[in-house]
Every structure is written in structure tokens, then in C-alpha cells.
Design an enzyme around this catalytic site. Structure first.
Site, PDB file in Angstrom:
ATOM      1  N   ASN A  43       0.704  -1.171  -0.047  1.00  0.00           N
ATOM      2  CA  ASN A  43      -0.006   0.027  -0.080  1.00  0.00           C
ATOM      3  C   ASN A  43       0.791   1.219   0.072  1.00  0.00           C
ATOM      4  O   ASN A  43       0.681   2.120  -0.731  1.00  0.00           O
ATOM      5  CB  ASN A  43      -0.998  -0.087   1.398  1.00  0.00           C
ATOM      6  CG  ASN A  43      -2.052  -0.887   1.222  1.00  0.00           C
ATOM      7  OD1 ASN A  43      -2.319  -1.476  -0.010  1.00  0.00           O
ATOM      8  ND2 ASN A  43      -2.505  -1.349   2.299  1.00  0.00           N
ATOM      9  N   ARG A 111      -1.185 -14.823   6.124  1.00  0.00           N
ATOM     10  CA  ARG A 111      -0.225 -14.211   5.507  1.00  0.00           C
ATOM     11  C   ARG A 111       0.650 -14.764   4.444  1.00  0.00           C
ATOM     12  O   ARG A 111       1.479 -14.087   3.744  1.00  0.00           O
ATOM     13  CB  ARG A 111       0.746 -13.584   6.598  1.00  0.00           C
ATOM     14  CG  ARG A 111       0.202 -12.632   7.652  1.00  0.00           C
ATOM     15  CD  ARG A 111       1.127 -12.190   8.640  1.00  0.00           C
ATOM     16  NE  ARG A 111       2.247 -11.119   7.986  1.00  0.00           N
ATOM     17  CZ  ARG A 111       3.336 -11.431   8.276  1.00  0.00           C
ATOM     18  NH1 ARG A 111       3.782 -12.196   9.322  1.00  0.00           N
ATOM     19  NH2 ARG A 111       4.490 -10.579   7.708  1.00  0.00           N
ATOM     20  N   LYS A 223       0.305   8.493  14.766  1.00  0.00           N
ATOM     21  CA  LYS A 223      -1.157   8.324  14.022  1.00  0.00           C
ATOM     22  C   LYS A 223      -2.219   8.577  14.895  1.00  0.00           C
ATOM     23  O   LYS A 223      -2.403   7.641  15.560  1.00  0.00           O
ATOM     24  CB  LYS A 223      -1.142   7.570  13.048  1.00  0.00           C
ATOM     25  CG  LYS A 223       0.017   7.468  11.976  1.00  0.00           C
ATOM     26  CD  LYS A 223      -0.069   6.401  10.981  1.00  0.00           C
ATOM     27  CE  LYS A 223       0.936   5.282  11.241  1.00  0.00           C
ATOM     28  NZ  LYS A 223       0.993   4.093  10.372  1.00  0.00           N
ATOM     29  N   GLY A 225      -5.602   9.362  13.861  1.00  0.00           N
ATOM     30  CA  GLY A 225      -6.902   9.099  13.381  1.00  0.00           C
ATOM     31  C   GLY A 225      -7.659  10.544  13.193  1.00  0.00           C
ATOM     32  O   GLY A 225      -6.904  11.114  12.799  1.00  0.00           O
ATOM     33  N   LYS A 227      -7.924  12.740  15.015  1.00  0.00           N
ATOM     34  CA  LYS A 227      -7.197  13.910  15.715  1.00  0.00           C
ATOM     35  C   LYS A 227      -5.922  14.245  15.094  1.00  0.00           C
ATOM     36  O   LYS A 227      -5.109  14.951  15.490  1.00  0.00           O
ATOM     37  CB  LYS A 227      -6.688  13.465  17.306  1.00  0.00           C
ATOM     38  CG  LYS A 227      -8.247  13.215  18.045  1.00  0.00           C
ATOM     39  CD  LYS A 227      -7.892  13.566  19.458  1.00  0.00           C
ATOM     40  CE  LYS A 227      -9.217  13.433  20.275  1.00  0.00           C
ATOM     41  NZ  LYS A 227      -9.140  12.356  21.257  1.00  0.00           N
ATOM     42  N   GLY A 228      -5.776  13.759  13.940  1.00  0.00           N
ATOM     43  CA  GLY A 228      -4.668  14.039  12.982  1.00  0.00           C
ATOM     44  C   GLY A 228      -3.329  13.323  13.513  1.00  0.00           C
ATOM     45  O   GLY A 228      -3.422  11.960  13.565  1.00  0.00           O
ATOM     46  N   GLY A 252      -5.996   0.742   5.274  1.00  0.00           N
ATOM     47  CA  GLY A 252      -4.938   1.398   4.495  1.00  0.00           C
ATOM     48  C   GLY A 252      -4.591   2.855   4.940  1.00  0.00           C
ATOM     49  O   GLY A 252      -3.718   3.509   4.342  1.00  0.00           O
ATOM     50  N   ASP A 255      -0.968   3.253   6.133  1.00  0.00           N
ATOM     51  CA  ASP A 255      -0.055   3.259   5.254  1.00  0.00           C
ATOM     52  C   ASP A 255       0.012   4.202   4.228  1.00  0.00           C
ATOM     53  O   ASP A 255       1.065   4.650   3.887  1.00  0.00           O
ATOM     54  CB  ASP A 255      -0.266   1.834   4.299  1.00  0.00           C
ATOM     55  CG  ASP A 255      -0.592   0.599   5.175  1.00  0.00           C
ATOM     56  OD1 ASP A 255       0.211   0.585   6.201  1.00  0.00           O
ATOM     57  OD2 ASP A 255      -1.379  -0.315   4.894  1.00  0.00           O
ATOM     58  N   ASN A 279      -1.415  13.415   6.834  1.00  0.00           N
ATOM     59  CA  ASN A 279      -2.917  13.701   7.143  1.00  0.00           C
ATOM     60  C   ASN A 279      -3.758  13.802   5.955  1.00  0.00           C
ATOM     61  O   ASN A 279      -5.056  13.015   5.978  1.00  0.00           O
ATOM     62  CB  ASN A 279      -3.107  14.593   8.172  1.00  0.00           C
ATOM     63  CG  ASN A 279      -2.595  14.852   9.310  1.00  0.00           C
ATOM     64  OD1 ASN A 279      -2.227  13.657   9.887  1.00  0.00           O
ATOM     65  ND2 ASN A 279      -2.645  15.804  10.149  1.00  0.00           N
TER      66      ASN A 279
HETATM   67  O1  RIB Z   1      -2.480  -1.681   6.692  1.00  0.00           O
HETATM   68  C1  RIB Z   1      -3.770  -2.263   5.907  1.00  0.00           C
HETATM   69  C2  RIB Z   1      -3.091  -3.544   5.351  1.00  0.00           C
HETATM   70  O2  RIB Z   1      -3.033  -4.442   6.489  1.00  0.00           O
HETATM   71  C3  RIB Z   1      -4.381  -4.411   4.502  1.00  0.00           C
HETATM   72  O3  RIB Z   1      -4.207  -3.975   3.263  1.00  0.00           O
HETATM   73  C4  RIB Z   1      -3.984  -5.722   4.783  1.00  0.00           C
HETATM   74  O4  RIB Z   1      -3.751  -6.485   3.688  1.00  0.00           O
HETATM   75  C5  RIB Z   1      -3.331  -5.865   6.035  1.00  0.00           C
HETATM   76  O5  RIB Z   1      -2.046  -6.445   5.643  1.00  0.00           O
END
Ligand code: RIB
Length: 334
Positions: A43, A111, A223, A225, A227-228, A252, A255, A279
Site C-alpha cells: 500500500n 499471511r 497517527k 486518526g 485527531k490528526g 490502509g 499506510d 494527514n
Molecule cells: O494496513 C492495511 C493492510 O493490512 C491491509 O491492506 C491488509 O492487507 C493488511 O495487511
């Protein structure tokens, strides 16, 4: 080799939008079901590539059509895949993600090939251009992926390449001591509040941040959420507010935040501007279903920043927002 290397999971996410979770042993019908590219490292790599950075991914997938689908999408976004390994026996990681109307996601899965990542040694040529190595904490959970991630971290340290680590909830729970030991080798740590609490044993965000800096990490982008985020390096700590968005699915978002912050730093922006970009990307990631190819584009960030500029709430951040817009409108290749 690209200028950023992300290390960690590449998954397929199967996302179901539910009105509510079923009880144990019960049934629930989703009002929407989607399949997306996922995995924390994938991601972040995908977003970085979309914004014009040369980014390479170190990970492992299986050999089936789901793995082909993920790699095609990553390649299309511009991610360099020469370090992605194919496992002949174990399939790509698959995560099942249930999302409720508040946008919160609950995730479980296998995984798969990720954990079987074989350690690699990067050559001098490959290391020459590399400016940032970003490791997903999930890569520290199982061997041989753990050794592969640690080897890259060690090489990056020797070469003076910036190292960031996204902690990850499972890692904060199951590999807490390992992460704590690694902190002095990490330039930028990306935890969320729960992960920071688990690692620091402190409840409040500012105390957790301080405790983690005292353990040796140079900079923390915490992070928070809606709240920034809170940024701190031992000398100063400050918060940067979140953008107002309607959250549909938070998958995501972390990420995507990481990608925004890394982008900002590699573009030479100051910390508040890098955090603003983090953000923006993290917030926009919550407005769509799924991660991977659903994650934000530069056009969406421009629209979000322009909207914020029109709001009096963002008056104190006008300078940073204008600077980001100037960069994004000038093209994202820098
Ligand atoms: O951080 C989000 C990700 O965590 C998802 O896309 C999922 O695959 C997990 O690994």
C-alpha cells in the site's frame, strides 16, 4: 534501484461492507464486497509511486492468479517489482476485512507467502540511489521474513540511508521487545496510538511519544486518526489536525499516511508540511472502500487541500497548504 524501498507484506484484501458484525457462528450478508490489492508495504509503495517517486518493493507472493492480479496493479501504479519473490508452494497473503458503517474495519487472514521472504543482499549499484527504506512491522513477526527485513535495515544503517518503521498492531503485541530493541536504529517511527501505548506503557500520546524518543528513535509520527497526528523528536512535539472527511473504510489509512510523510520528507518539506501531507493522504484513504488501488491520487489531494484553504479552521495552516498545492500542481516528479 529506486530511491525508496518498502519491505513487507503484499496481500489480496477481500472487503465486505456489513451493517453489523454477526455473532460468533452467525451469518451476515454484506451490502458490498470487493477485492483489492493490500498489505502494508504494498500500500505504501503504491501511493509513493502514484506521487512520482521511484519505489521498489521487497516482498513475496505465490504463483496463482491472485498474486498476478496484485503484481499487475502494483506495476501499473509504477512500483518496481524486481525484488518481489514468487513462492511455488504457498499462495499470496489473503486478508478478510469486515467494515461497519462507522468506517471501522476488523481484519483477519493468512499471511501466506509473505512470511517466506528470503533474505537478499543489495549490491552497491542498487544501494547507490536508495534514500529511504520503509519497513512494515509485520515483517518482523516470522522467519525468514524477519531476517530479510533486519538485513535490509542493517545495510541501510551502514549506508546512512533513512529507515522508517510502521509498527503494526500484531507486532506491537507479539514482538514488543524486538521493536523496542530496534528503536535506536530507526529514524522515523510510525505507530498509531494503541501501538505507541503498547510499546511505551504510557497512556497519553505525548507521554508515549516522549518515552519512545527516550528509547532511541529519532523522530516519531504518531497517527491519531480523526485527531490528526503528533510529531516529536525529543526537543519538540506538535500536533497537526486531521482533515474533515466522511470515513467509509479506514483500511490502509496508516499506510497512506506513511507514504505522505515520507513524500514530504523526500521532497524537502519541513515537518509540519510533511505531517499535513500525511494527514491528507491518511484521511482520503478513509473515504474509499479498500486499500491498494483505492488509495489517494494527487488530484484528490489537491481537491482536499483546496477545500481546506476555503475554511477558516485552516487559517493557521494556510502557508503549508499553499506550499503543498504549489508542489502538487507543479507536477509530482521532483
Ligand atoms: O494496513 C492495511 C493492510 O493490512 C491491509 O491492506 C491488509 O492487507 C493488511 O495487511
Amino acid at each position: 534501484m529506486a530511491c525508496v524501498l518498502t519491505v513487507g507484506d503484499i496481500n489480496i484484501d477481500i472487503v465486505a461492507l456489513l451493517d453489523q458484525y454477526p455473532p460468533k457462528g452467525g451469518d451476515a450478508l454484506a451490502k458490498r464486497g470487493e477485492l483489492h490489492i493490500g498489505g502494508s508495504a504494498a500500500n505504501t509503495a503504491l501511493v509513493l509511486a502514484r506521487f512520482g517517486l521511484e519505489v521498489s518493493l521487497l516482498g513475496r507472493v505465490g504463483s496463482g492468479i491472485l498474486a498476478d492480479y496484485a503484481l499487475q496493479g502494483l506495476r501499473k501504479a509504477g512500483v518496481e517489482l524486481s525484488l518481489v519473490q514468487r513462492d511455488p508452494e504457498v499462495p499470496i497473503g489473503v486478508m478478510f476485512i469486515a467494515v461497519t458503517p462507522d468506517g471501522e474495519r476488523t481484519m483477519f487472514g493468512f499471511r501466506g507467502a509473505n512470511t517466506r521472504l528470503k533474505p537478499v543482499r543489495l549490491g552497491e549499484g542498487e544501494l547507490g540511489k536508495l534514500r529511504w527504506v520503509h519497513i512494515s512491522g509485520y515483517a518482523l513477526l516470522e522467519e525468514p521474513q524477519r531476517t530479510a527485513a533486519l538485513r535490509i535495515l542493517e545495510t541501510a544503517r551502514q549506508k546512512g540511508i533513512t529507515v522508517s518503521l510502521d509498527v503494526g498492531m500484531c507486532t506491537a503485541i507479539h514482538a514488543r521487545e524486538e521493536v523496542r530493541k530496534l528503536l535506536p536504529q530507526v529514524d522515523v517511527l510510525f505507530p498509531n496510538l494503541e501501538e505507541a501505548r503498547l510499546l511505551s506503557q504510557k497512556e497519553e500520546a505525548d507521554e508515549a511519544l516522549k518515552a519512545l524518543v527516550e528509547r532511541g528513535v529519532k523522530l516519531i509520527a504518531l497517527k491519531l486518526g480523526e485527531k490528526g497526528c503528533m510529531i516529536g523528536d525529543g526537543e519538540k512535539a506538535f500536533t497537526v489536525p486531521a482533515f474533515a472527511i466522511d470515513a467509509v473504510d479506514t483500511t490502509g489509512a496508516g499506510d497512506s499516511f506513511n507514504a505522505g510523510f515520507i513524500l514530504g520528507q523526500l521532497w524537502g518539506l519541513n515537518l509540519p508540511e510533511s505531517a499535513l501531507l500525511g494527514n491528507a493522504l491518511g484521511g482520503l484513504a478513509c473515504t474509499v472502500v479498500g486499500a491498494g488501488e483505492s488509495l489517494p491520487t494527487p488530484q484528490k489531494v489537491v481537491a482536499l487541500l483546496q477545500g481546506a484553504l476555503a475554511s477558516p479552521t485552516w487559517e493557521p495552516w494556510k502557508g503549508g497548504l499553499n506550499h503543498l498545492l504549489e508542489i502538487l500542481k507543479g507536477g509530482t516528479k521532483r
